[in-house]
Design an enzyme around this catalytic site. Structure first.
Site, mmCIF file in Angstrom:
data_model
loop_
_atom_site.group_PDB
_atom_site.id
_atom_site.type_symbol
_atom_site.label_atom_id
_atom_site.label_comp_id
_atom_site.label_asym_id
_atom_site.label_seq_id
_atom_site.Cartn_x
_atom_site.Cartn_y
_atom_site.Cartn_z
ATOM 1 N N SER A 154 -2.216 2.706 5.037
ATOM 2 C CA SER A 154 -0.768 2.940 5.131
ATOM 3 C C SER A 154 -0.042 2.358 3.923
ATOM 4 O O SER A 154 1.171 2.519 3.790
ATOM 5 C CB SER A 154 -0.244 2.288 6.414
ATOM 6 O OG SER A 154 -0.623 0.908 6.432
ATOM 7 N N CYS A 192 -16.741 -31.425 12.355
ATOM 8 C CA CYS A 192 -15.508 -32.230 12.462
ATOM 9 C C CYS A 192 -14.781 -32.046 13.796
ATOM 10 O O CYS A 192 -13.750 -32.683 14.021
ATOM 11 C CB CYS A 192 -14.566 -31.861 11.316
ATOM 12 S SG CYS A 192 -13.792 -30.254 11.536
ATOM 13 N N GLY A 211 -7.310 6.304 3.731
ATOM 14 C CA GLY A 211 -7.101 5.736 5.056
ATOM 15 C C GLY A 211 -6.339 4.440 5.083
ATOM 16 O O GLY A 211 -6.653 3.527 5.848
ATOM 17 N N PRO A 230 -4.363 11.715 6.740
ATOM 18 C CA PRO A 230 -3.682 12.811 7.453
ATOM 19 C C PRO A 230 -2.164 12.661 7.403
ATOM 20 O O PRO A 230 -1.440 13.643 7.473
ATOM 21 C CB PRO A 230 -4.178 12.684 8.889
ATOM 22 C CG PRO A 230 -5.140 11.571 8.946
ATOM 23 C CD PRO A 230 -5.176 10.895 7.634
ATOM 24 N N HIS A 243 -10.124 -8.762 2.385
ATOM 25 C CA HIS A 243 -9.587 -9.494 3.543
ATOM 26 C C HIS A 243 -10.669 -10.144 4.396
ATOM 27 O O HIS A 243 -10.429 -10.498 5.555
ATOM 28 C CB HIS A 243 -8.712 -8.552 4.383
ATOM 29 C CG HIS A 243 -7.509 -8.068 3.637
ATOM 30 N ND1 HIS A 243 -6.777 -6.967 4.033
ATOM 31 C CD2 HIS A 243 -6.921 -8.518 2.505
ATOM 32 C CE1 HIS A 243 -5.784 -6.782 3.169
ATOM 33 N NE2 HIS A 243 -5.840 -7.697 2.242
HETATM 34 C C1 BV8 Z 1 -0.711 -13.137 0.477
HETATM 35 C C2 BV8 Z 1 -7.452 -9.288 7.873
HETATM 36 C C3 BV8 Z 1 -0.109 -14.976 -0.970
HETATM 37 C C4 BV8 Z 1 -7.153 -9.867 9.208
HETATM 38 C C5 BV8 Z 1 -5.346 -8.431 6.961
HETATM 39 C C6 BV8 Z 1 4.979 -8.400 -1.131
HETATM 40 C C7 BV8 Z 1 5.902 -7.663 -0.452
HETATM 41 C C8 BV8 Z 1 6.035 -7.835 0.949
HETATM 42 C C9 BV8 Z 1 5.233 -8.733 1.669
HETATM 43 C C10 BV8 Z 1 4.315 -9.448 0.977
HETATM 44 C C11 BV8 Z 1 4.199 -9.308 -0.410
HETATM 45 N N1 BV8 Z 1 3.221 -10.142 -0.816
HETATM 46 C C12 BV8 Z 1 2.729 -10.820 0.274
HETATM 47 C C13 BV8 Z 1 3.384 -10.407 1.370
HETATM 48 C C14 BV8 Z 1 3.129 -10.860 2.703
HETATM 49 C C15 BV8 Z 1 1.989 -10.108 3.419
HETATM 50 C C16 BV8 Z 1 2.302 -8.640 3.614
HETATM 51 O O1 BV8 Z 1 1.868 -7.784 2.860
HETATM 52 N N2 BV8 Z 1 3.032 -8.363 4.697
HETATM 53 C C17 BV8 Z 1 3.321 -6.956 5.039
HETATM 54 C C18 BV8 Z 1 3.136 -6.782 6.524
HETATM 55 C C19 BV8 Z 1 4.679 -6.572 4.562
HETATM 56 N N3 BV8 Z 1 0.739 -10.247 2.683
HETATM 57 C C20 BV8 Z 1 0.009 -11.382 2.902
HETATM 58 O O2 BV8 Z 1 0.354 -12.275 3.658
HETATM 59 C C21 BV8 Z 1 -1.294 -11.489 2.139
HETATM 60 N N4 BV8 Z 1 -1.416 -12.807 1.560
HETATM 61 O O3 BV8 Z 1 0.022 -12.348 -0.089
HETATM 62 O O4 BV8 Z 1 -0.906 -14.466 0.099
HETATM 63 C C22 BV8 Z 1 1.222 -15.144 -0.405
HETATM 64 C C23 BV8 Z 1 1.333 -15.902 0.724
HETATM 65 C C24 BV8 Z 1 2.614 -16.056 1.250
HETATM 66 C C25 BV8 Z 1 3.736 -15.402 0.734
HETATM 67 C C26 BV8 Z 1 3.564 -14.642 -0.420
HETATM 68 C C27 BV8 Z 1 2.307 -14.488 -0.973
HETATM 69 C C28 BV8 Z 1 -2.503 -11.345 3.097
HETATM 70 C C29 BV8 Z 1 -2.609 -9.954 3.588
HETATM 71 C C30 BV8 Z 1 -3.932 -9.775 4.369
HETATM 72 C C31 BV8 Z 1 -3.750 -9.968 5.851
HETATM 73 N N5 BV8 Z 1 -4.979 -9.647 6.562
HETATM 74 N N6 BV8 Z 1 -6.523 -8.186 7.570
HETATM 75 C C32 BV8 Z 1 -7.486 -8.934 10.369
HETATM 76 O O5 BV8 Z 1 -7.994 -7.833 10.120
HETATM 77 O O6 BV8 Z 1 -7.236 -9.352 11.495
HETATM 78 S S1 BV8 Z 1 -4.272 -7.117 6.636
HETATM 79 C C33 BV8 Z 1 -4.784 -5.826 7.686
HETATM 80 O O7 BV8 Z 1 -3.644 -5.012 7.834
HETATM 81 C C34 BV8 Z 1 -5.851 -4.921 7.146
HETATM 82 O O8 BV8 Z 1 -6.860 -5.602 6.451
HETATM 83 C C35 BV8 Z 1 -5.046 -3.998 6.229
HETATM 84 O O9 BV8 Z 1 -4.840 -4.591 4.988
HETATM 85 C C36 BV8 Z 1 -3.720 -3.938 6.927
HETATM 86 C C37 BV8 Z 1 -3.614 -2.685 7.746
HETATM 87 O O10 BV8 Z 1 -3.384 -1.643 6.869
HETATM 88 P P1 BV8 Z 1 -4.347 -0.343 6.891
HETATM 89 O O11 BV8 Z 1 -5.749 -0.768 6.705
HETATM 90 O O12 BV8 Z 1 -3.766 0.603 5.952
HETATM 91 O O13 BV8 Z 1 -4.269 0.171 8.412
HETATM 92 P P2 BV8 Z 1 -3.018 0.831 9.184
HETATM 93 O O14 BV8 Z 1 -3.383 0.803 10.615
HETATM 94 O O15 BV8 Z 1 -1.739 0.226 8.727
HETATM 95 O O16 BV8 Z 1 -2.985 2.353 8.660
HETATM 96 C C38 BV8 Z 1 -4.088 3.189 8.855
HETATM 97 C C39 BV8 Z 1 -3.845 4.413 7.966
HETATM 98 O O17 BV8 Z 1 -4.974 5.278 8.092
HETATM 99 C C40 BV8 Z 1 -2.610 5.225 8.355
HETATM 100 O O18 BV8 Z 1 -1.905 5.607 7.178
HETATM 101 C C41 BV8 Z 1 -3.203 6.455 9.060
HETATM 102 O O19 BV8 Z 1 -2.421 7.602 8.831
HETATM 103 C C42 BV8 Z 1 -4.539 6.584 8.353
HETATM 104 N N7 BV8 Z 1 -5.608 7.229 9.131
HETATM 105 C C43 BV8 Z 1 -5.789 7.223 10.479
HETATM 106 N N8 BV8 Z 1 -6.944 7.908 10.797
HETATM 107 C C44 BV8 Z 1 -7.484 8.322 9.612
HETATM 108 C C45 BV8 Z 1 -6.640 7.888 8.558
HETATM 109 N N9 BV8 Z 1 -6.909 8.146 7.248
HETATM 110 C C46 BV8 Z 1 -8.054 8.845 6.971
HETATM 111 N N10 BV8 Z 1 -8.912 9.281 7.947
HETATM 112 C C47 BV8 Z 1 -8.657 9.057 9.250
HETATM 113 N N11 BV8 Z 1 -9.513 9.491 10.169
#
Ligand code: BV8
Length: 255
Positions: free
Chosen positions: A192, A153, A190, A217, A122
């Site tokens: 979701s 630009c 780490g 966790p 990403h």
């Molecule tokens: C795309 C950069 C082609 C920016 C990010 C299929 C099904 C459904 C939807 C889609 C699909 N295919 C595509 C989509 C659309 C979309 C998507 O997935 N939407 C979701 C919301 C449903 N995907 C896209 O748009 C992707 N592009 O597919 O292009 C396309 C285009 C159009 C239509 C179709 C296809 C682009 C996705 C990338 C977006 N950019 N980041 C920025 O950072 O600002 S995503 C960003 O969010 C992160 O990079 C990461 O990927 C995500 C967050 O997830 P996590 O990292 O897991 O973090 P989160 O906070 O959720 O969870 C933390 C976890 O850690 C928890 O489980 C917690 O319990 C745990 N934790 C907490 N503390 C600890 C711990 N674990 C261990 N130790 C600890 N101490």
């Protein structure tokens, strides 16, 4: 917190593994003070969903808002240090003939921890691009417009990250899927597992009969199919894994 016990048979699987793939998410950087994606909308940003700020549409609608959100996150990342979880993964890299560390994080903490082979799906929050031409821009006048303008630009500048609705770098996603399809062990740390296509990777590894290990966790959509769930913080579980492997090596006299 007492050292989590790492199952012996998992240590055995890891000691005989040739090819290991790892996927990390925001959770591994939580112990470094970088808010997880769910938590990246606190304070000023409390009434926004992250998905509403990290999109080309949000930038077109209110470029200043989006730019300032990233400036705030950049500040947090710049102050952060790699934690014991990042360092443990850098240590494990040397142990396996084939190791692929795939991250969704844009904070560069894996590289700063010494990991060499990192696939950043990403992007990198520290990079800045022209929002039209995509060229990288290193600096801009501090007292200029917000967001700053491209010197070439005149278009607005944006962070070098992949926004929702934008394609991932093809080389990176190809490398990631190949690693998931061919690994013996897949560590999912780490995350979701809610954002695609990254969230697909541990399921691909599972379908290819790899041993899938979840380190988190909390439960996630991956939990029901994971072969092992190590329910704890990455900064505690991963060092314990490194230590358990070293112990097993010492016991069997294989350094
Ligand atoms: C795309 C950069 C082609 C920016 C990010 C299929 C099904 C459904 C939807 C889609 C699909 N295919 C595509 C989509 C659309 C979309 C998507 O997935 N939407 C979701 C919301 C449903 N995907 C896209 O748009 C992707 N592009 O597919 O292009 C396309 C285009 C159009 C239509 C179709 C296809 C682009 C996705 C990338 C977006 N950019 N980041 C920025 O950072 O600002 S995503 C960003 O969010 C992160 O990079 C990461 O990927 C995500 C967050 O997830 P996590 O990292 O897991 O973090 P989160 O906070 O959720 O969870 C933390 C976890 O850690 C928890 O489980 C917690 O319990 C745990 N934790 C907490 N503390 C600890 C711990 N674990 C261990 N130790 C600890 N101490």
């Amino acid at each position: 917190m007492p050292n989590p016990t790492i199952p012996d048979e998992l240590i055995c699987r890891l000691r005989h593994a040739e090819r290991v793939a790892v996927l990390t998410g925001a959770g591994i950087s939580a112990e470094s003070g970088v808010p997880t994606f769910r938590d990246a909308v606190t304070g000023l940003w409390a009434h926004y969903r992250p998905e509403d700020l990290a999109t080309p549409e949000a930038y077109a609608r209110d470029p200043q808002l989006v730019w300032n959100w990233y400036q705030w996150r950049r500040g947090l990342v710049a102050q952060a240090q790699p934690n014991a979880g990042h360092i443990a993964l850098a240590q494990l890299e040397a142990r396996f003939p084939a190791w692929t560390l795939i991250t969704q994080n844009v904070d560069n903490l894996h590289r700063r921890a010494g990991s060499r082979h990192v696939v950043a799906l990403h992007g990198d929050i520290a990079r800045t691009l022209c929002s039209v031409e995509g060229i990288e821009v290193a600096d801009w006048p501090a007292d200029g417009p917000v967001p700053p303008r491209c010197p070439h630009c005149g278009a607005g500048l944006r962070p070098g990250v992949v926004w929702f609705g934008e394609d991932l770098p093809h080389a990176a996603i190809d490398t990631a899927f190949r690693a998931a399809e061919t690994c013996d062990v897949f560590l999912c740390v780490g995350t979701s597992t809610l954002v695609y296509p990254a969230a697909e990777l541990p399921f691909v590894a599972h379908r290819h009969r790899a041993c899938v290990v979840e380190i988190n966790p909390d439960e996630t959509p991956l939990s029901p199919v994971a072969d092992y769930r190590l329910a704890g913080p990455a900064g505690v579980v991963l060092p314990a894994l490194v230590e358990a492997l070293a112990m097993a090596d010492a016991v069997t006299g294989q350094a």
